[in-house]
Design a protein around this motif. Structure first.
Motif, PDB file in Angstrom:
ATOM      1  N   ILE A   1      23.725  43.426  27.989  1.00 45.23           N
ATOM      2  CA  ILE A   1      25.140  43.755  28.171  1.00 45.23           C
ATOM      3  C   ILE A   1      25.240  45.066  28.953  1.00 45.23           C
ATOM      4  CG2 ILE A   1      27.263  44.421  26.990  1.00 45.23           C
ATOM      5  CD1 ILE A   1      26.523  42.598  24.732  1.00 45.23           C
ATOM      6  N   PRO A   2      25.844  45.065  30.128  1.00 42.63           N
ATOM      7  CA  PRO A   2      25.984  46.304  30.912  1.00 42.63           C
ATOM      8  C   PRO A   2      27.084  47.180  30.335  1.00 42.63           C
ATOM      9  CG  PRO A   2      26.984  44.476  32.080  1.00 42.63           C
ATOM     10  CD  PRO A   2      26.362  43.887  30.844  1.00 42.63           C
ATOM     11  N   LEU A   3      26.750  47.948  29.320  1.00 39.32           N
ATOM     12  CA  LEU A   3      27.741  48.715  28.564  1.00 39.32           C
ATOM     13  C   LEU A   3      28.464  49.737  29.434  1.00 39.32           C
ATOM     14  CD1 LEU A   3      28.818  49.003  25.646  1.00 39.32           C
ATOM     15  CD2 LEU A   3      27.099  50.774  25.290  1.00 39.32           C
ATOM     16  N   VAL A   4      27.751  50.321  30.405  1.00 36.56           N
ATOM     17  CA  VAL A   4      28.343  51.382  31.228  1.00 36.56           C
ATOM     18  C   VAL A   4      29.486  50.851  32.086  1.00 36.56           C
ATOM     19  CG1 VAL A   4      27.854  53.086  33.021  1.00 36.56           C
ATOM     20  CG2 VAL A   4      26.169  52.640  31.233  1.00 36.56           C
ATOM     21  N   THR A   5      29.404  49.596  32.520  1.00 39.18           N
ATOM     22  CA  THR A   5      30.403  49.060  33.442  1.00 39.18           C
ATOM     23  C   THR A   5      31.559  48.368  32.747  1.00 39.18           C
ATOM     24  OG1 THR A   5      29.271  46.924  33.630  1.00 39.18           O
ATOM     25  CG2 THR A   5      28.578  48.681  35.122  1.00 39.18           C
ATOM     26  N   LEU A   6      31.571  48.310  31.415  1.00 35.37           N
ATOM     27  CA  LEU A   6      32.621  47.566  30.713  1.00 35.37           C
ATOM     28  C   LEU A   6      34.007  48.167  30.936  1.00 35.37           C
ATOM     29  CD1 LEU A   6      30.957  46.695  27.285  1.00 35.37           C
ATOM     30  CD2 LEU A   6      31.223  45.247  29.294  1.00 35.37           C
ATOM     31  N   LEU A   7      34.126  49.468  30.767  1.00 31.93           N
ATOM     32  CA  LEU A   7      35.432  50.108  30.911  1.00 31.93           C
ATOM     33  C   LEU A   7      35.958  50.054  32.340  1.00 31.93           C
ATOM     34  CD1 LEU A   7      35.077  53.193  28.526  1.00 31.93           C
ATOM     35  CD2 LEU A   7      36.278  51.041  28.123  1.00 31.93           C
ATOM     36  N   PRO A   8      35.140  50.339  33.372  1.00 33.83           N
ATOM     37  CA  PRO A   8      35.660  50.176  34.745  1.00 33.83           C
ATOM     38  C   PRO A   8      36.096  48.748  35.053  1.00 33.83           C
ATOM     39  CG  PRO A   8      33.672  51.508  34.760  1.00 33.83           C
ATOM     40  CD  PRO A   8      33.803  50.971  33.375  1.00 33.83           C
ATOM     41  N   ARG A   9      35.324  47.766  34.603  1.00 33.38           N
ATOM     42  CA  ARG A   9      35.713  46.377  34.836  1.00 33.38           C
ATOM     43  C   ARG A   9      37.006  46.045  34.115  1.00 33.38           C
ATOM     44  NH1 ARG A   9      30.249  42.750  34.179  1.00 33.38           N
ATOM     45  NH2 ARG A   9      29.100  43.561  35.966  1.00 33.38           N
ATOM     46  N   ALA A  10      37.144  46.513  32.874  1.00 34.30           N
ATOM     47  CA  ALA A  10      38.364  46.246  32.119  1.00 34.30           C
ATOM     48  C   ALA A  10      39.578  46.865  32.806  1.00 34.30           C
ATOM     49  CB  ALA A  10      38.215  46.779  30.695  1.00 34.30           C
ATOM     50  N   TRP A  11      39.419  48.051  33.348  1.00 34.73           N
ATOM     51  CA  TRP A  11      40.537  48.697  34.040  1.00 34.73           C
ATOM     52  C   TRP A  11      40.919  47.928  35.300  1.00 34.73           C
ATOM     53  CZ3 TRP A  11      44.496  51.581  33.371  1.00 34.73           C
ATOM     54  CH2 TRP A  11      45.141  52.167  34.470  1.00 34.73           C
ATOM     55  N   ILE A  12      39.929  47.450  36.054  1.00 31.56           N
ATOM     56  CA  ILE A  12      40.214  46.655  37.248  1.00 31.56           C
ATOM     57  C   ILE A  12      40.964  45.382  36.866  1.00 31.56           C
ATOM     58  CG2 ILE A  12      39.172  45.311  39.110  1.00 31.56           C
ATOM     59  CD1 ILE A  12      36.897  47.351  39.141  1.00 31.56           C
ATOM     60  N   GLY A  13      40.487  44.700  35.816  1.00 33.61           N
ATOM     61  CA  GLY A  13      41.151  43.479  35.380  1.00 33.61           C
ATOM     62  C   GLY A  13      42.573  43.726  34.916  1.00 33.61           C
ATOM     63  N   PHE A  14      42.800  44.811  34.172  1.00 30.19           N
ATOM     64  CA  PHE A  14      44.142  45.111  33.682  1.00 30.19           C
ATOM     65  C   PHE A  14      45.091  45.421  34.835  1.00 30.19           C
ATOM     66  CE2 PHE A  14      47.383  47.983  31.972  1.00 30.19           C
ATOM     67  CZ  PHE A  14      47.865  47.216  30.912  1.00 30.19           C
ATOM     68  N   SER A  15      44.590  46.108  35.855  1.00 23.58           N
ATOM     69  CA  SER A  15      45.437  46.458  36.998  1.00 23.58           C
ATOM     70  C   SER A  15      45.843  45.232  37.802  1.00 23.58           C
ATOM     71  CB  SER A  15      44.710  47.453  37.899  1.00 23.58           C
ATOM     72  OG  SER A  15      43.538  46.873  38.459  1.00 23.58           O
ATOM     73  N   ARG A  16      45.128  44.118  37.655  1.00 26.04           N
ATOM     74  CA  ARG A  16      45.469  42.898  38.395  1.00 26.04           C
ATOM     75  C   ARG A  16      46.605  42.113  37.750  1.00 26.04           C
ATOM     76  NH1 ARG A  16      39.549  40.336  40.090  1.00 26.04           N
ATOM     77  NH2 ARG A  16      39.062  41.882  41.707  1.00 26.04           N
ATOM     78  N   GLY A  17      46.839  42.305  36.482  1.00 22.21           N
ATOM     79  CA  GLY A  17      47.925  41.563  35.820  1.00 22.21           C
ATOM     80  C   GLY A  17      48.402  42.282  34.578  1.00 22.21           C
ATOM     81  N   PRO A  18      48.934  43.505  34.707  1.00 24.48           N
ATOM     82  CA  PRO A  18      49.297  44.283  33.512  1.00 24.48           C
ATOM     83  C   PRO A  18      50.413  43.663  32.693  1.00 24.48           C
ATOM     84  CG  PRO A  18      50.066  45.371  35.515  1.00 24.48           C
ATOM     85  CD  PRO A  18      49.199  44.245  35.949  1.00 24.48           C
TER      86      PRO A  18
END
Length: 242
Positions: free
Chosen positions: A7-24
């Motif tokens: 599990i790439p733990l370091v990249t979880l938060l940046p990915r989550a932020w990108i996903g949230f910005s696509r459909g908040p």
């Protein structure tokens, strides 16, 4: 699943932020549905049980039971939405209708519930039998049974997100979750701590913060379903927008 174990733990938060910005707004709307479907019937059931009438009490119990099952529908919708919003979505998964997803999700919840209740019943029976000879053995059996049950629940942390992401059957999702958590025990423990803290912060402001923390938690969990092989950074290539 065998070739992707970390599990790439370091990249979880940046990915989550990108996903949230696509459909908040879609994320917030589904999070609101989760909260309403959980709290609405529960509040109604509580009021009905205070009425004092026997049949209203039974209706209140039914309403409380509905509040435990009904949130699964918008929760599945939220997980499915966040899975599609993440930057590294997969297109090679098998097709699955909404009816099939609901059936497998209810099967998963039912299996987990049966296993937990069976474990609790077995622990109680064993402690009662051992208690006839020694209270120390009875207490030890309860302790060991509790550890086993908690270990099992911990191994099933990613079962529902994997069910949505992999579009697989309930038993396959349970097995995938067990394997993934077994290989990333400390990371999953840190993940649970992070999600707990995030949602505790979401309770601030009359729980309105949960409208943001719930979708963010769903995005993090769905990002965990995209593990990678150690020393390979292919899953990190879309971490930041270009």
């Amino acid at each position: 699943m065998a070739s992707s174990t970390e599990i790439p733990l370091v990249t979880l938060l940046p990915r989550a932020w990108i996903g949230f910005s696509r459909g908040p707004w879609r994320c917030v709307g589904l999070a609101a549905l989760v909260l309403i479907s959980a709290s609405g019937p529960a509040v109604i059931g509580h009021d009905l049980r205070l009425a004092g009438s026997p049949w209203l009490n039974r209706l209140g119990d039914l309403s409380v039971l509905i509040s435990l099952v009904l949130p699964l529908l918008p929760l599945l919708g939220l997980l499915q939405l966040t899975d599609g919003l993440l930057p590294d979505r997969r297109d090679d998964r098998p097709q699955q209708s909404w009816r099939q997803l609901l059936r497998q999700a209810f099967t998963l919840v039912l299996l987990e519930l049966v296993l937990v209740l069976g474990g609790v019943g077995l622990t109680q029976s064993l402690s009662w039998a051992l208690g006839r000879w020694s209270t120390a053995l009875a207490g030890l059996s309860v302790l060991l049974g509790g550890v086993v049950l908690l270990s099992w629940l911990f191994s099933q942390t990613l079962a529902l997100p994997l069910l949505v992401h992999e579009r697989c059957r309930a038993l396959q999702a349970m097995d995938h979750s067990r394997q993934l958590v077994h290989r990333n025990g400390l990371k999953v423990l840190a993940l649970l701590g992070m999600l707990l803290g995030l949602n505790l912060l979401g309770l601030i402001g009359a729980t309105l913060g949960l409208l943001l923390s719930l979708p963010f938690s769903a995005l993090v969990l769905m990002a965990c379903c995209r593990p990678q092989t150690p020393l390979i950074s292919d899953s990190r290539r879309n971490m930041f927008p270009t």
